[in-house]
Every structure is written in structure tokens, then in C-alpha cells.
Scaffold this motif. Structure first.
Motif, PDB file in Angstrom:
ATOM      1  N   PHE A 183      -3.161   2.302 -10.197  1.00 37.08           N
ATOM      2  CA  PHE A 183      -3.502   0.979  -9.482  1.00 37.08           C
ATOM      3  C   PHE A 183      -4.670   0.791  -9.034  1.00 37.08           C
ATOM      4  CE2 PHE A 183       1.437   0.601  -9.625  1.00 37.08           C
ATOM      5  CZ  PHE A 183       1.659  -0.461 -10.186  1.00 37.08           C
ATOM      6  N   ASN A 184      -5.487  -0.292  -9.030  1.00 37.62           N
ATOM      7  CA  ASN A 184      -6.744  -0.633  -8.571  1.00 37.62           C
ATOM      8  C   ASN A 184      -6.539  -0.873  -7.095  1.00 37.62           C
ATOM      9  OD1 ASN A 184      -8.006  -0.223 -11.057  1.00 37.62           O
ATOM     10  ND2 ASN A 184      -7.376  -2.350 -11.782  1.00 37.62           N
ATOM     11  N   ILE A 185      -6.349   0.033  -6.131  1.00 36.01           N
ATOM     12  CA  ILE A 185      -6.211  -0.282  -4.801  1.00 36.01           C
ATOM     13  C   ILE A 185      -7.133   0.870  -4.087  1.00 36.01           C
ATOM     14  CG2 ILE A 185      -4.000  -1.310  -4.636  1.00 36.01           C
ATOM     15  CD1 ILE A 185      -3.131   1.664  -3.815  1.00 36.01           C
ATOM     16  N   THR A 186      -7.750   0.534  -2.948  1.00 33.19           N
ATOM     17  CA  THR A 186      -8.652   1.579  -2.359  1.00 33.19           C
ATOM     18  C   THR A 186      -8.105   1.859  -1.186  1.00 33.19           C
ATOM     19  OG1 THR A 186     -10.490   0.262  -3.124  1.00 33.19           O
ATOM     20  CG2 THR A 186     -11.011   1.681  -1.062  1.00 33.19           C
ATOM     21  N   ARG A 187      -7.989   3.255  -0.935  1.00 33.22           N
ATOM     22  CA  ARG A 187      -7.090   3.825   0.199  1.00 33.22           C
ATOM     23  C   ARG A 187      -8.360   3.861   1.498  1.00 33.22           C
ATOM     24  NH1 ARG A 187      -3.893   9.277  -1.377  1.00 33.22           N
ATOM     25  NH2 ARG A 187      -3.526   9.164   1.057  1.00 33.22           N
ATOM     26  N   MET A 191       1.019  -1.165  -0.054  1.00 37.56           N
ATOM     27  CA  MET A 191       0.001   0.034   0.064  1.00 37.56           C
ATOM     28  C   MET A 191       0.705   1.383   0.039  1.00 37.56           C
ATOM     29  SD  MET A 191      -3.103  -0.549  -0.296  1.00 37.56           S
ATOM     30  CE  MET A 191      -3.918   1.048   0.109  1.00 37.56           C
ATOM     31  N   THR A 192       1.953   1.136   0.665  1.00 34.40           N
ATOM     32  CA  THR A 192       3.013   2.357   0.667  1.00 34.40           C
ATOM     33  C   THR A 192       3.422   2.879  -0.799  1.00 34.40           C
ATOM     34  OG1 THR A 192       3.782   1.723   2.711  1.00 34.40           O
ATOM     35  CG2 THR A 192       5.066   3.284   1.518  1.00 34.40           C
ATOM     36  N   LEU A 193       3.846   1.570  -1.495  1.00 33.11           N
ATOM     37  CA  LEU A 193       3.998   1.878  -2.920  1.00 33.11           C
ATOM     38  C   LEU A 193       2.932   2.327  -3.754  1.00 33.11           C
ATOM     39  CD1 LEU A 193       6.321  -1.112  -3.372  1.00 33.11           C
ATOM     40  CD2 LEU A 193       7.139   1.011  -2.567  1.00 33.11           C
ATOM     41  N   GLY A 194       1.722   1.346  -3.471  1.00 31.52           N
ATOM     42  CA  GLY A 194       0.550   1.830  -4.411  1.00 31.52           C
ATOM     43  C   GLY A 194       0.264   3.412  -4.200  1.00 31.52           C
ATOM     44  N   VAL A 195       0.084   3.679  -3.031  1.00 32.26           N
ATOM     45  CA  VAL A 195      -0.606   5.230  -2.651  1.00 32.26           C
ATOM     46  C   VAL A 195       0.304   6.017  -3.066  1.00 32.26           C
ATOM     47  CG1 VAL A 195      -1.209   6.448  -0.898  1.00 32.26           C
ATOM     48  CG2 VAL A 195      -1.909   4.273  -0.633  1.00 32.26           C
ATOM     49  N   THR A 196       1.636   5.970  -3.076  1.00 33.59           N
ATOM     50  CA  THR A 196       2.397   6.833  -3.276  1.00 33.59           C
ATOM     51  C   THR A 196       2.588   6.982  -5.085  1.00 33.59           C
ATOM     52  OG1 THR A 196       4.021   6.542  -1.476  1.00 33.59           O
ATOM     53  CG2 THR A 196       4.925   7.691  -3.169  1.00 33.59           C
ATOM     54  N   TYR A 197       2.698   5.885  -5.691  1.00 29.59           N
ATOM     55  CA  TYR A 197       2.745   5.928  -7.086  1.00 29.59           C
ATOM     56  C   TYR A 197       1.228   6.654  -7.609  1.00 29.59           C
ATOM     57  CZ  TYR A 197       2.436   3.694 -11.909  1.00 29.59           C
ATOM     58  OH  TYR A 197       2.299   3.737 -13.169  1.00 29.59           O
ATOM     59  N   ASN A 198       0.049   6.398  -7.116  1.00 26.69           N
ATOM     60  CA  ASN A 198      -0.982   6.737  -7.586  1.00 26.69           C
ATOM     61  C   ASN A 198      -1.275   8.203  -7.278  1.00 26.69           C
ATOM     62  OD1 ASN A 198      -2.029   4.179  -8.199  1.00 26.69           O
ATOM     63  ND2 ASN A 198      -3.526   4.050  -6.638  1.00 26.69           N
ATOM     64  N   ALA A 199      -0.320   8.775  -6.485  1.00 21.28           N
ATOM     65  CA  ALA A 199      -0.496  10.126  -6.036  1.00 21.28           C
ATOM     66  C   ALA A 199       0.275  11.032  -7.047  1.00 21.28           C
ATOM     67  CB  ALA A 199       0.039  10.532  -4.703  1.00 21.28           C
TER      68      ALA A 199
END
Length: 835
Positions: free
Chosen positions: A827-831, A779-787
């Protein structure tokens, strides 16, 4: 067209020959006089919740100049006097002047007499209202100029009505019976002559009251009252023989204890009944004990009580034997039961003085346990009909015998056998009665023989037999439910049946009301839903109303089966007809519309809670939070949060005006989420700076995650985020990973947006092991990438992450990506954001 059951049952010709009509033709469509009443038009508008249902129709040229008649809503039929009792209850709740005393007395008298005369039980609401009004009439004195009061005959009628067993909880029936008994006894005593015995005068009233107690769960109190009453008889020097029917009082208490499952008290009271009341082990007592243990599947105890000699050599009741048959069917050890019942029924068959009920129990057992069919049963029937063996004149084959056999076949799940039993009746020249028709209708429905069921309904509707006490209603309700459950329901046929029942003012069961409403909703027949609810929702009990509105709630929340338009239609009807819908269900409805991505509808549901007349229905702080979180998950895209007409502004204004809700960090967190998601992160940061940081409660970890997200959404957001992070480090806080992820996203977006290098972000993420005690997660990598705001910075970050965290990056890639218009892939992730 013949029913497929009739075609397949046997080769007997002309199975459905014309039945002989019994007496007058008072069938399903018997006439009734209905006063024409005006009704307001019900229209439906999604925004204003006014009931409006426009219908399209073909119109001629001339008809364009003729006003189209309005579709009026059918008005409910109230039992006599019931509407006045409802008016009294409203005046009591709203603390207004009640209806005049003469109207209340008349209403009480009319309703109780109507129920007693028609053998219709009071529902719990009616029992509660009657008890409330009776109490009011007893504690207030008649006016001098209008000395209207209840007569003794009115109280006796009311007691008769209260003794009719209701559906659902009998709590209010018992309370009504208590108050009635107190008043009836008080008036009896006033009428006493000095040398009359009190107990002798009130013995009939006492027996009636004991019946009410034992029928409605008060058997322990009834036992104490019976013993007290018998002591009073002795004190007054009276003999038990002066109390006609004394044994029945004791037996009622025994039956009540058995119904309540009180074995110890039952056995103890039986000893007292023999010693004090002189009660013998007669067939009625035998029935109580045998059926008590049989229903519990205690075969040894059942045998013991069954084999006890009955007083004066009487035989067991037919009802007792019938209950043994049912118990053998329910039992987990049917072979053991049937092994014992075989000699029992052999004795019954060989008894030349056997009663008809006992022989019919044997016939049912033969069908259910011995698998006897019509051919095997025919021999028994011929023996009964001959009159050569059985000496009792009561033993004869009649329509009741055939009906019981048909019911046994139904219980066995064999509608074809039931049909053959009716064909067997032709050999004995037996004519059908109303129960025969209802049996036929029921088992044809079980076989899904809709055509055959319709044939029977047509005969009932034409008055082939007389229906006296609405004995057809259970099967007619079943008929409607089966029709509604068909893959392609015949709406016209359903409306024909409901119209026939409406003419009789017949009450439908709640399951049937639900089935009708749902099938009408699914076919966009909104007026028919309105008519169904208007006719039936008022006269049923609060428990039954709850059953209906729970079904509406489930229908509305059934995604994706129920379309949004139909869900909103159903909600608007729910709101109109069931204002008592619970807060929990209203919240569930609100969240279901959020799930449908319809935040405007969800906020209207919330607004209706806030505007409800009942303060207990108003939203709490937790419900405000859940509504704001819903707005954060799916904001209205075309609305700005600052727009006075926006859903968010509406909810926020309600919160400002709600004096019962105290502001907290959690509420401010929810406001921050909703405003930031709606595109106004600056207002969201105002809540942080002006309220959360200055409050005694202070920020929570969720507050920190939300404020970092707000910083991510604004230009130069790192200037706001860095001081907050540095303060957290100085305070040596234990930082949850989701808070750190939000901070990384805020820094990464700001740096990339202003052309700064990504080394600070890389260093920040790699330092988690030493600084925070945990490593970077997927999630650290995904949230940062999506931002990150552009594809170039994302490529740089992806190359670094693949090298530094290969396993976490593979997991992230397994989630998949989707393209955005300006920011490149995400990425298809939900914060997870929670207040």
C-alpha cells in the motif's frame, strides 16, 4: 525601427529626431584605464567544488596544436583604499599583525576623499571599517621613524563622506560620525588661543555633527546637544547672531524628529526653538510640519499647519506643495485632499510672484488629480513661457518642467502620455538632458517596449548626454532586471550592458545581481555567473550580500523548477562566494538535496558545514539528527553503510570526531534509522543494545518503534522483538499506536517468513481494545500488510482484515497499491520514523 510607443503616442512627425549632444561625450561607455591583472582560472567540479567550466568551441586543424587561452575570472574593482581596510579587518579577526600604519592612513584618506569627491555614499561595511581603523589609529601612537597620522582635512573629508545617506541601516555611519566629531572637536580645542571662545570656533563642526545625528536616527540626542550648545553660547557671553546658520541647526533637529515620527517631541522642541533659538515660522519650518502630517494622511492637521502665516509673508516651498500632491495620491481619501488642494493651487496660479517649483507642483497635480493630458497642460506651459503674467524671471518652461510631467505620467501608469509630453517639449524647443533620456528608458520599460528602450540605451552609450554622478544607475539596473525577466532573455544584449557598466566600475543593486545570476544559471552560463559575483559580491554591504545568497538558496530549493545539476552548480558558487551563509539556510539546502533523492550531495553540504573555518557554522546535534534522518528517508542504493566511502560512514565518522556534540538517545535513534534504511539492521541493533539500553537516559518511544522496525528487517527478528515487548508490558507502559504498529509488523514478517500461522498476529491486533485502550487503525493494517514477505500471506491477511475491520480496510484500499519484485503488492502509505 521605431518604438511602438513612438508610433502610437501621437501623429507628431519625427518624434525621435536626433538629440543634440551636450558637451563632451561622456556617456555610458566612457573610457577608463584598467590595469591588467592575472586571475586564477575558476573550474567547477561537483565532487570537489573546484570551479571548472569546460566550454565547447569549433577549432580548426591548426588550432589543435595551439594552446587554448584560459578564461580568466574578472577581478573585482575596489574603491581606493578599501582592500587595505579589508586586510586590517581580517588581521583583527584572526589576531594577526595589522597592515603598517602608513598604509592604513593612506587607505583611510583615499577612500573618504574618493567618496566625498564622487558623491558616492559609503556602504555599511565601509563605514564600519573606517570607524574601526580610525579608532585603531587614534588609540595607537605613530612610530618614531614613521610619524604618519591623519590630518584635519582628512577627518573633514571623512565627515563629508559619512554624511552621504547610504542604502540600508545607517548604524555604522552614525558611529563613524560620532568618532570623527570627537576627534575633530578635540583638535580644534587644542588649537584655541586662551582668549578665544570655544563655541565660536567649533560651531561649524557642531552643525555638521547635528546634521549627522538627525539624518541617522539620533534626533533626540541632537536636540539635547543643541540646547546644551546654546547654553554654552550664553555662558561664554556670545550672541546667537555670532553663529551664522543657527536656525538651520534647529530646523535639522525638527526635520529629524519628523522623519522619526516623534510628534510629541517635535511639538515640544518647536516651542523651545522659538523661545531659545529665536527660530521663526519660515518656509523650511512650514515644510517640516506640513509634510509631517501629510505623510500620515492627517488632512485636518495638515490644513492647520499649512494655513499658518509664514514669516515675512513668504510663500510655501515648491517641495511642500509637491509632497501634498504625493500625499493625495497615497491617501485613502483622495477626493477630500483634492477638494482642499484645488483652492490651494488656484492661489498658486494667481500669484504673479509664484516660484517655478510651486508652478511645477501644480502641473504635476493637474496630471495626477485632474487627469490633464498634454493638450490641457500646453496652455499652462504657454502662459509660463510667455512671461507676461508671472513677474519672476525664474519661471520658465525648461527641460526640468517636461521631465517632471513625464514622471507624473509614469506615476499615473501611462507611458504613452509620458511619450506625448516629450513630444510637447518640441514645441518649446527644449533639448533633452540625461534625466529626459532616463525617463524615456524607464517608461518604455514599464510598457515592455524593449526595442524602444534599446534605442535610448544606444543614445546614452554613444555619449549623447554627459553622465556626471551615475544618475543613470537606478534606471540601468531596472533595464537589466526587465531584460532578465523576459521569456527569452537576450543574453548578448544583457552582456553588452553589463560590460558597459563594468568599464565605469558601476555598482549594481542586489536585486539586479540576483536577476543576472539566475538568468545565467538557467542558461548554463556559469562563467558569467562567476564574473558577476566576482565583480560585485565583495564591494556590497553584508545586508546586500545576505539578500543575494538568500536568492541563491531559494533558487536551489525550488523543486522541480531548478534541475539538480543547476542546483548543485548554484550551491558550489554560493559556498565559494558567500561563506557567511547561515546555518539555517545550509540545513535547508541539505534537506532540499535529500528531497531530490540525492543523499550524496546532501551529505557533501553537511560535510562543508563540518569543515567550515567558523566554528559557529559547525553542525549541532540536531543537525546531525536531521542529516541522519535524511539518509534514512533516501539511502544511497549502491552503497553499504559499512563501506568507508559511503555517505553514512562519512557522517558517522564526523560525529565520532566532533567533541562539541554529546551523544544522546536521539542521536543513537538517528544512527539506527540510517543504518537500518541503508541495509544494515544488525549494526542498528548494536546501537540499541550497546548504547541506548545501557545509557542513563534510556530509550524513548521512538527508540522502541525503530528497534521493532530493525527486527522486522532481520531473520528471526521476533526473537529480539518479543523480549522488548514483554518488558514493556511488565512495566505497564502506555504504548503509542505507532510503536504497536511496528511491533505487529515485526511479528507478522517473522511468522510469515518461517511458515508460522497468522493467528498470533490476528489475536495481537484484535487485543488492542482491551490491552492498549485503542483499536486497530488503518496504519496498523497497512504497516502489517506491507511487512509480510510474500503474496500468499498477504492474501490471507487481507481476507481477515476485510472481515474484521471493513471500514479501516476500505480507507486503506483508497490509498492505492504498487507492485514490488519479490514481496507482492504494498500500500502507498508512509511510516513516520523520527529520531
Amino acid at each position: 525601427m521605431r518604438s511602438h510607443l513612438a508610433r502610437n503616442a501621437t501623429t507628431t512627425p519625427n518624434v525621435y529626431r536626433r538629440f543634440h549632444a551636450a558637451g563632451h561625450h561622456h556617456g555610458l561607455l566612457r573610457p577608463c584605464s584598467v590595469t591588467a591583472l592575472s586571475a586564477r582560472r575558476c573550474l567547477f567540479d561537483c565532487q570537489h567544488d573546484v570551479l571548472v567550466y569546460p566550454r565547447t568551441s569549433k577549432r580548426t586543424f591548426i588550432s589543435l596544436f595551439t594552446p587554448k587561452p584560459e578564461r580568466v575570472v574578472k577581478l573585482p574593482h575596489f574603491d581606493p583604499g578599501y582592500n587595505v581596510l579589508l586586510q586590517y579587518r581580517r588581521s583583527e579577526v584572526e589576531q594577526e599583525r595589522p597592515p603598517p600604519r602608513d598604509q592604513l592612513v593612506t587607505a583611510f584618506r583615499r577612500l573618504t576623499k574618493f567618496k566625498a569627491d564622487t558623491n558616492k555614499p559609503l556602504n555599511p561595511n565601509q563605514a564600519f571599517l573606517l570607524r574601526t581603523v580610525l579608532h585603531y589609529l587614534l588609540v595607537t601612537k605613530p612610530e618614531a621613524d614613521a610619524p604618519v597620522d591623519l590630518k584635519m582635512s582628512d577627518l573633514e573629508n571623512a565627515m563629508d563622506a559619512a554624511l552621504l545617506p547610504p542604502k540600508g541601516s545607517p548604524e555604522f555611519h552614525l558611529a563613524l560620525a560620532r568618532l570623527l566629531h570627537e576627534e575633530i572637536t578635540r583638535r580644534r580645542v587644542i588649537l584655541l588661543n586662551p582668549d578665544e571662545h570655544k563655541a565660536h570656533l567649533i560651531k561649524d563642526d557642531f552643525a555638521t555633527y547635528i546634521k549627522a545625528l538627525t539624518q541617522y536616527g539620533g534626533s533626540l540626542e541632537a536636540a539635547a546637544r543643541v540646547k546644551e550648545f546654546w547654553q554654552q553660547l550664553k555662558d561664554e557671553g556670545m550672541s546667537v547672531v555670532d553663529f551664522r546658520g543657527a536656525g538651520r541647526v534647529w530646523i535639522n533637529v525638527l526635520q529629524g524628529m519628523a522623519d522619526e515620527g516623534r510628534e510629541d517631541e517635535l511639538l515640544q522642541f518647536w516651542e523651545e526653538a522659538q523661545e531659545t533659538g529665536g527660530v521663526k515660522y519660515i518656509p523650511a519650518v512650514h515644510h517640516v510640519f506640513v509634510t509631517f502630517y501629510a505623510k500620515q494622511d492627517k488632512i485636518e492637521e495638515t490644513k492647520q499647519w499649512y494655513n499658518k502665516p509664514i514669516h515675512s509673508g513668504f510663500s510655501p516651498l515648491g517641495e511642500t506643495l509637491l509632497e501634498l500632491v504625493r500625499s493625495s495620491r497615497r491617501s485613502s481619501q483622495p477626493e477630500k485632499w483634492n477638494e482642499w488642494l484645488l483652492p490651494v493651487f488656484e492661489e498658486v496660479v494667481q500669484d504673479q510672484w509664484a516660484k517655478k517649483g510651486s508652478l511645477e507642483a501644480f502641473l504635476q497635480w493637474s496630471v495626477l488629480a485632474l487627469d490633464k493630458g498634454p493638450d490641457g497642460i500646453k496652455t499652462y506651459l504657454q502662459t509660463m513661457a510667455s512671461g507676461e503674467f508671472y513677474k519672476s524671471h525664474e519661471v520658465k518652461v525648461d527641460v526640468t518642467t517636461i521631465n517632471l510631467l513625464m514622471q507624473a505620467a509614469q506615476e499615473k501608469g501611462n507611458p504613452y502620455m509620458a511619450e506625448r509630453f516629450w513630444q510637447l517639449a518640441q514645441d518649446f524647443n527644449i533639448k533633452a538632458n540625461v534625466h529626459t533620456y532616463l525617463n524615456q528608458l524607464s517608461y518604455r520599460l514599464d510598457a515592455n517596449d524593449i526595442e524602444g528602450a534599446h534605442q535610448i540605451f544606444s543614445k546614452l552609450a554613444s555619449g549623447a548626454v554627459e553622465i556626471e554622478f551615475e544618475e543613470d544607475l537606478p534606471v540601468m539596473n531596472k533595464y537589466l532586471r526587465v531584460l532578465c525577466a523576459q521569456p527569452e532573455p537576450n543574453l548578448q544584449h544583457i552582456l553588452t550592458i553589463t560590460s558597459a557598466l563594468e568599464q565605469r566600475h558601476a555598482a549594481l543593486e542586489p536585486e539586479t545581481i540576483v536577476a543576472l545570476c539566475l538568468v545565467f544559471l538557467n542558461h548554463d552560463k556559469k562563467f558569467d555567473v562567476i564574473d558577476t559575483l566576482s565583480l560585485h559580491s565583495v564591494s556590497i554591504s553584508h545586508i546586500e550580500r545576505q539578500q543575494i545568497y538568500k536568492a541563491f538558496v531559494a533558487y536551489i530549493c525550488d523543486l522541480p523548477k531548478t534541475t539538480t545539476d543547476r542546483a548543485w552548480d548554484a550551491y558550489s558558487l554560493l559556498r565559494q562566494y558567500f561563506p557567511e551563509t547561515s546555518v539555517d539556510d545550509r540545513v535547508r539546502l541539505m534537506e532540499s538535496f535529500f528531497e531530490r533523492k540525492k543523499p550524496d550531495m546532501a551529505c557533501l553540504v553537511f560535510g562543508h558545514m563540518r569543515a567550515h573555518d567558523d566554528d559557529n557554522m559547525h553542525p549541532t546535534a540536531d543537525i546531525y539528527v536531521r542529516c541522519l534522518e535524511g539518509l534514512a528517508r533516501c539511502p544511497v542504493p549502491e552503497q553499504r553503510p559499512s563501506d568507508p566511502a559511503s555517505s553514512l560512514k562519512m557522517v558517522h565518522n564526523m560525529l565520532k570526531m566532533d567533541t562539541r556534540v554529546e551523544m544522546s538517545t536521539r542521536l543513537y535513534n538517528a544512527l539506527m534509522l540510517a543504518y537500518a534504511a541503508g541495509g544494515d539492521p544488525f549494526t542498528a541493533l548494536d546501537f540499541w543494545e550497546e548504547h541506548i539500553t545501557r545509557s542513563a537516559e534510556g530509550p524513548s518511544y521512538n527508540s522502541l518503534a525503530i528497534v521493532f522496525w530493525c527486527c522486522e528487517l532481520i531473520p528471526l527478528g521476533d526473537r529480539y522483538a518479543r523480549p522488548v515487548w514483554q518488558k514493556m508490558m511488565r512495566m505497564d507502559l502506555e504504548v503509542p499506536q505507532y510503536v504497536f504498529n511496528a511491533y505487529c509488523a515485526a511479528i507478522a514478517r517473522s511468522n510469515a517468513a518461517w511458515g508460522r500461522k497468522m493467528e498470533e498476529v490476528f489475536k495481537l491486533i484484535k487485543g488492542t481494545d482491551s490491552n492498549l485502550g485503542y483499536g486497530a487503525s488503518m496504519m496498523t493494517l497497512g504497516v502489517t500488510y506491507n511487512a509480510l514477505p510474500d503474496p500468499f500471506s498477504k492474501e490471507e491477511f487481507a481476507a481477515w482484515a476485510k472481515e474484521e475491520y471493513p471500514e479501516e480496510w476500505v480507507r486503506l484500499e483508497s490509498k492505492g497499491q504498487k507492485e514490488t519484485e519479490f514481496q507482492g503488492p504494498v500500500f502507498n502509505i508512509t511510516r513516520p520514523f523520527e529520531a
